[in-house]
Design an enzyme around this catalytic site. Structure first.
Site, PDB file in Angstrom:
ATOM      1  N   THR A  39      14.906 -15.297  -8.876  1.00 46.73           N
ATOM      2  CA  THR A  39      15.845 -14.180  -9.053  1.00 46.73           C
ATOM      3  C   THR A  39      15.060 -12.890  -9.271  1.00 46.73           C
ATOM      4  O   THR A  39      13.905 -12.915  -9.682  1.00 46.73           O
ATOM      5  CB  THR A  39      16.763 -14.416 -10.277  1.00 46.73           C
ATOM      6  N   GLY A 183       4.851  -8.656 -34.369  1.00 56.19           N
ATOM      7  CA  GLY A 183       5.126  -7.501 -33.509  1.00 56.19           C
ATOM      8  C   GLY A 183       6.594  -7.509 -33.112  1.00 56.19           C
ATOM      9  O   GLY A 183       7.443  -8.090 -33.798  1.00 56.19           O
ATOM     10  N   VAL A 184       6.867  -6.870 -31.961  1.00 60.63           N
ATOM     11  CA  VAL A 184       8.255  -6.693 -31.543  1.00 60.63           C
ATOM     12  C   VAL A 184       8.941  -8.020 -31.242  1.00 60.63           C
ATOM     13  O   VAL A 184      10.038  -8.296 -31.735  1.00 60.63           O
ATOM     14  CB  VAL A 184       8.324  -5.788 -30.288  1.00 60.63           C
ATOM     15  N   VAL A 238      -3.860 -17.943 -37.596  1.00 56.96           N
ATOM     16  CA  VAL A 238      -3.646 -19.372 -37.351  1.00 56.96           C
ATOM     17  C   VAL A 238      -4.823 -19.852 -36.519  1.00 56.96           C
ATOM     18  O   VAL A 238      -5.137 -19.251 -35.495  1.00 56.96           O
ATOM     19  CB  VAL A 238      -2.321 -19.593 -36.586  1.00 56.96           C
ATOM     20  N   HIS A 450      30.645  14.658 -36.112  1.00 58.61           N
ATOM     21  CA  HIS A 450      30.814  14.024 -37.430  1.00 58.61           C
ATOM     22  C   HIS A 450      31.997  13.058 -37.372  1.00 58.61           C
ATOM     23  O   HIS A 450      33.025  13.397 -36.780  1.00 58.61           O
ATOM     24  CB  HIS A 450      31.097  15.092 -38.479  1.00 58.61           C
TER      25      HIS A 450
HETATM   26  P1  NAD Z   1       2.992  -7.006 -30.002  1.00 57.17           P
HETATM   27  O1  NAD Z   1       1.735  -6.389 -29.544  1.00 57.17           O
HETATM   28  O2  NAD Z   1       4.172  -6.166 -30.265  1.00 57.17           O
HETATM   29  O3  NAD Z   1       2.730  -7.813 -31.366  1.00 57.17           O
HETATM   30  C1  NAD Z   1       1.772  -8.805 -31.454  1.00 57.17           C
HETATM   31  C2  NAD Z   1       1.422  -8.989 -32.914  1.00 57.17           C
HETATM   32  O4  NAD Z   1       0.625 -10.132 -33.040  1.00 57.17           O
HETATM   33  C3  NAD Z   1       0.649  -7.827 -33.510  1.00 57.17           C
HETATM   34  O5  NAD Z   1       1.239  -7.449 -34.718  1.00 57.17           O
HETATM   35  C4  NAD Z   1      -0.747  -8.394 -33.693  1.00 57.17           C
HETATM   36  O6  NAD Z   1      -1.440  -7.824 -34.780  1.00 57.17           O
HETATM   37  C5  NAD Z   1      -0.428  -9.851 -33.939  1.00 57.17           C
HETATM   38  N1  NAD Z   1      -1.510 -10.777 -33.623  1.00 57.17           N
HETATM   39  C6  NAD Z   1      -2.370 -10.735 -32.586  1.00 57.17           C
HETATM   40  N2  NAD Z   1      -3.187 -11.805 -32.623  1.00 57.17           N
HETATM   41  C7  NAD Z   1      -2.814 -12.542 -33.698  1.00 57.17           C
HETATM   42  C8  NAD Z   1      -3.247 -13.763 -34.249  1.00 57.17           C
HETATM   43  N3  NAD Z   1      -4.231 -14.462 -33.692  1.00 57.17           N
HETATM   44  N4  NAD Z   1      -2.635 -14.235 -35.347  1.00 57.17           N
HETATM   45  C9  NAD Z   1      -1.608 -13.544 -35.930  1.00 57.17           C
HETATM   46  N5  NAD Z   1      -1.162 -12.382 -35.440  1.00 57.17           N
HETATM   47  C10 NAD Z   1      -1.749 -11.900 -34.332  1.00 57.17           C
HETATM   48  O7  NAD Z   1       3.292  -8.156 -28.936  1.00 57.17           O
HETATM   49  P2  NAD Z   1       4.585  -9.031 -28.698  1.00 57.17           P
HETATM   50  O8  NAD Z   1       5.474  -8.987 -29.862  1.00 57.17           O
HETATM   51  O9  NAD Z   1       4.081 -10.337 -28.207  1.00 57.17           O
HETATM   52  O10 NAD Z   1       5.277  -8.268 -27.509  1.00 57.17           O
HETATM   53  C11 NAD Z   1       4.588  -8.100 -26.257  1.00 57.17           C
HETATM   54  C12 NAD Z   1       5.033  -6.852 -25.557  1.00 57.17           C
HETATM   55  O11 NAD Z   1       6.387  -6.964 -25.154  1.00 57.17           O
HETATM   56  C13 NAD Z   1       4.912  -5.649 -26.454  1.00 57.17           C
HETATM   57  O12 NAD Z   1       3.962  -4.782 -25.879  1.00 57.17           O
HETATM   58  C14 NAD Z   1       6.246  -5.007 -26.453  1.00 57.17           C
HETATM   59  O13 NAD Z   1       6.165  -3.647 -26.120  1.00 57.17           O
HETATM   60  C15 NAD Z   1       7.051  -5.739 -25.397  1.00 57.17           C
HETATM   61  N6  NAD Z   1       8.380  -6.000 -25.976  1.00 57.17           N
HETATM   62  C16 NAD Z   1       9.190  -4.943 -26.217  1.00 57.17           C
HETATM   63  C17 NAD Z   1      10.414  -5.143 -26.816  1.00 57.17           C
HETATM   64  C18 NAD Z   1      11.286  -3.967 -27.082  1.00 57.17           C
HETATM   65  O14 NAD Z   1      11.045  -2.908 -26.514  1.00 57.17           O
HETATM   66  N7  NAD Z   1      12.312  -4.097 -27.909  1.00 57.17           N
HETATM   67  C19 NAD Z   1      10.829  -6.412 -27.168  1.00 57.17           C
HETATM   68  C20 NAD Z   1       9.970  -7.460 -26.921  1.00 57.17           C
HETATM   69  C21 NAD Z   1       8.745  -7.244 -26.320  1.00 57.17           C
END
Ligand code: NAD
Ligand code: FAD
Length: 471
Positions: A39, A183-184, A238, A450
């Site tokens: 898709t 992260g996100v 980890v 408002h």
């Molecule tokens: P991210 O880069 O946002 O977060 C990864 C996190 O993992 C970081 O905080 C980092 O410090 C941590 N990390 C890295 N190695 C590690 C380890 N060995 N042990 C523990 N922590 C570790 O990446 P993501 O959450 O995987 O997302 C990937 C991409 O997808 C991002 O660049 C994001 O922009 C995109 N995304 C965006 C959205 C959104 O816009 N709402 C939603 C989901 C994903």
């Protein structure tokens, strides 16, 4: 006969590629798009933005019903139960509607979809599913995939150690989910499964969540997620995962080294980032090298070093965001057509779709201070709490704040950051204001309807000059 089969061949039909293909066709170019998935829509529509938002929405409704928010507003519910197959079904419907929508748009705009994996033979010749296609311009929009974590092997089919794709498709609510990476993805999908009943522990390598975001926002986010019941192990890594039956035992160590501890989970989500998709693309055939991070470098026009080859989206440097990829898709098509396609990479909003949402655009306070200090200048910051915003108060959504960061000398807005229930919607006005080069005074003197959450942006802008009304 034309020299090439197509004017433009786009490789990858994610938000970057499909938008580039449609725009190229709209500009009168003969366009094809190669996509190896069944898709269209790429990561975002199939296993990213869309399915995650469907689960975030559904799980939020469930939490509101199950934990009394609806009851507080007089909506009485009894015997609230989770029907996970129904929730997953609704998610699948959203994905089907949207990926089907792209297929419809391809037909409407006469973009040929070449289904299969594409690989360069030379700069103007690409092999797709056993056939060879030639194009005057080739746009690489192959996106990104999950970064693997050595020692923690993902097996989405088993559902015990999963990546984001597996975490979107679980057929049960885990008792204890351990998220590796705060992260996100970790916070969005961790929120989904916490709301549905899982105990969620987030293990993060750094000493704070959400790297790259404004410091105060990161701190506040940590506090709020903790209040919601998530547990955090910061500055922790980890090192190993062992699967035994239906359980996973993780070995954790302090990030700086030290004594190991064990943590048991029935589901582990690996979300430590994503890396560009360039393998098997035949870049060696065209002499295109990658940078140290495995990305393809381009100029501002998205042209690579190889004439006729362009690149956009997650596969090039910059935030890995769908809207950034889309805007680059439009710009690259316009540049190929001889127009001037530009993306302002300084004004790309980012949003975390948790509750409350977290959003930002432009420089963080830390970045702004550094940038201004280099010019011998200072920044002024205005902050306004959602607790003092009438609509947020009425809706009982008072967590968070809005922060406007401006150049103290010129008052030009350098960044806007916020945590608020609808921050993802509110950030649009900040992005637009910054795109127009607004000052904080411009925002402060713009009439805001408002009662809306957006009035908090106006008040934070007023606070830059020290005079908000409702505080
Ligand atoms: P991210 O880069 O946002 O977060 C990864 C996190 O993992 C970081 O905080 C980092 O410090 C941590 N990390 C890295 N190695 C590690 C380890 N060995 N042990 C523990 N922590 C570790 O990446 P993501 O959450 O995987 O997302 C990937 C991409 O997808 C991002 O660049 C994001 O922009 C995109 N995304 C965006 C959205 C959104 O816009 N709402 C939603 C989901 C994903
Ligand atoms: P992709 O969407 O990755 O698309 C690339 C496509 O190219 C893929 O379909 C792939 O199959 C295809 N492809 C790759 N190589 C080849 C080849 N050789 N031949 C043929 N086809 C090929 N971003 C947001 O802005 N908002 C969000 O809410 C959001 N949520 C997300 C949630 C999750 C769980 C994930 C994983 C990501 C999320 N993202 C979000 C990030 C967003 O999905 C990406 O930034 C976006 O999809 C990048 O678009 P792209 O076009 O560069 O690549």
């Amino acid at each position: 006969m034309a020299e090439y089969d197509y004017d433009v061949l786009v490789i990858g039909a994610g938000p970057g590629g499909y938008v580039a293909a449609i725009r190229a066709a709209q500009l009168g170019l003969r366009t094809a798009c190669a996509e190896s998935r069944e898709t269209l829509g790429g990561t975002c529509l199939n296993v990213g933005c869309i399915p995650s938002k469907a689960l975030l929405h559904g799980s939020e409704l469930f939490e509101e019903a199950a934990h009394g928010t609806l009851a507080k507003f007089g909506v009485k519910t009894s015997g609230v139960e989770l029907d996970l197959p129904a929730l997953q079904g609704e998610k699948a419907n959203a994905v089907k509607d949207l990926t089907g929508g792209v297929a419809f748009l391809f037909k409407k705009n006469k973009v040929d979809w070449l289904q299969g994996h594409a690989a360069f033979r030379d700069a103007h010749t690409v092999a797709v599913a056993g056939k060879t296609v030639t194009a005057k311009n080739v746009v690489i929009a192959t996106g990104s995939s999950v970064t693997p974590l050595p020692g923690v092997e993902v097996d989405n089919a088993k559902g015990l150690i999963v990546d984001s794709t597996g975490a979107l498709a679980l057929d049960r609510v885990p008792e204890h989910m351990v998220v590796i990476g705060g992260g996100v993805i970790g916070l969005e999908l961790g929120s989904v499964w916490r709301r549905l009943g899982a105990k969620v522990t987030v293990v993060e390598f750094l000493d704070q969540l959400l790297p790259g975001m404004d410091g105060e926002v990161r701190k506040e986010a940590g506090k709020l997620f903790k209040k919601q019941g998530m547990e955090f192990k910061l500055s922790t890594k980890v090192t190993k995962a062992v699967v035994k039956g239906k359980k996973v035992t993780l070995t954790l160590e302090p990030a700086a080294g030290g004594a190991a501890e064990m943590l048991e989970a029935d589901c582990v989500l690996v979300s430590i980032g994503r890396r560009p998709n360039t393998e098997g693309l035949g870049l060696d055939q065209i002499g295109l090298e990658l940078n140290k991070r495995g990305q393809i470098e381009t100029g501002h026009d998205f042209a690579t070093k190889v004439p006729g080859v362009w690149a956009i989206g997650d596969v090039i440097p910059g935030p890995m965001l769908a809207h950034k990829a889309e805007d680059e898709g439009i710009a690259v098509a316009e540049n190929i057509a001889g127009q001037i396609g530009v993306v302002n990479h300084d004004v790309i909003p980012s949003v975390v779709y948790t509750m409350p949402e977290i959003a930002g655009v432009g420089l963080t306070e830390e970045q702004a201070k550094e940038a201004m200090a280099a010019k011998g200048r200072e920044v002024k910051v205005g902050k306004f709490p959602m607790l003092a915003n009438s609509r947020a108060k009425t809706n009982r959504e008072t967590d968070g704040f809005v922060k406007v960061i401006a150049d103290a000398q010129t008052d030009r807005v350098l960044g806007v950051w916020m945590i608020a229930s609808v921050a993802g919607t509110m950030i649009a006005q900040a992005a637009q204001a910054m795109e127009f080069g607004a000052t904080s005074e411009d925002i402060a003197y713009t009439c805001h309807a408002h009662p809306t959450h957006s009035e908090a942006v106006k008040e934070a802008a007023m606070a830059v000059r020290g005079k908000p009304i409702h505080m």
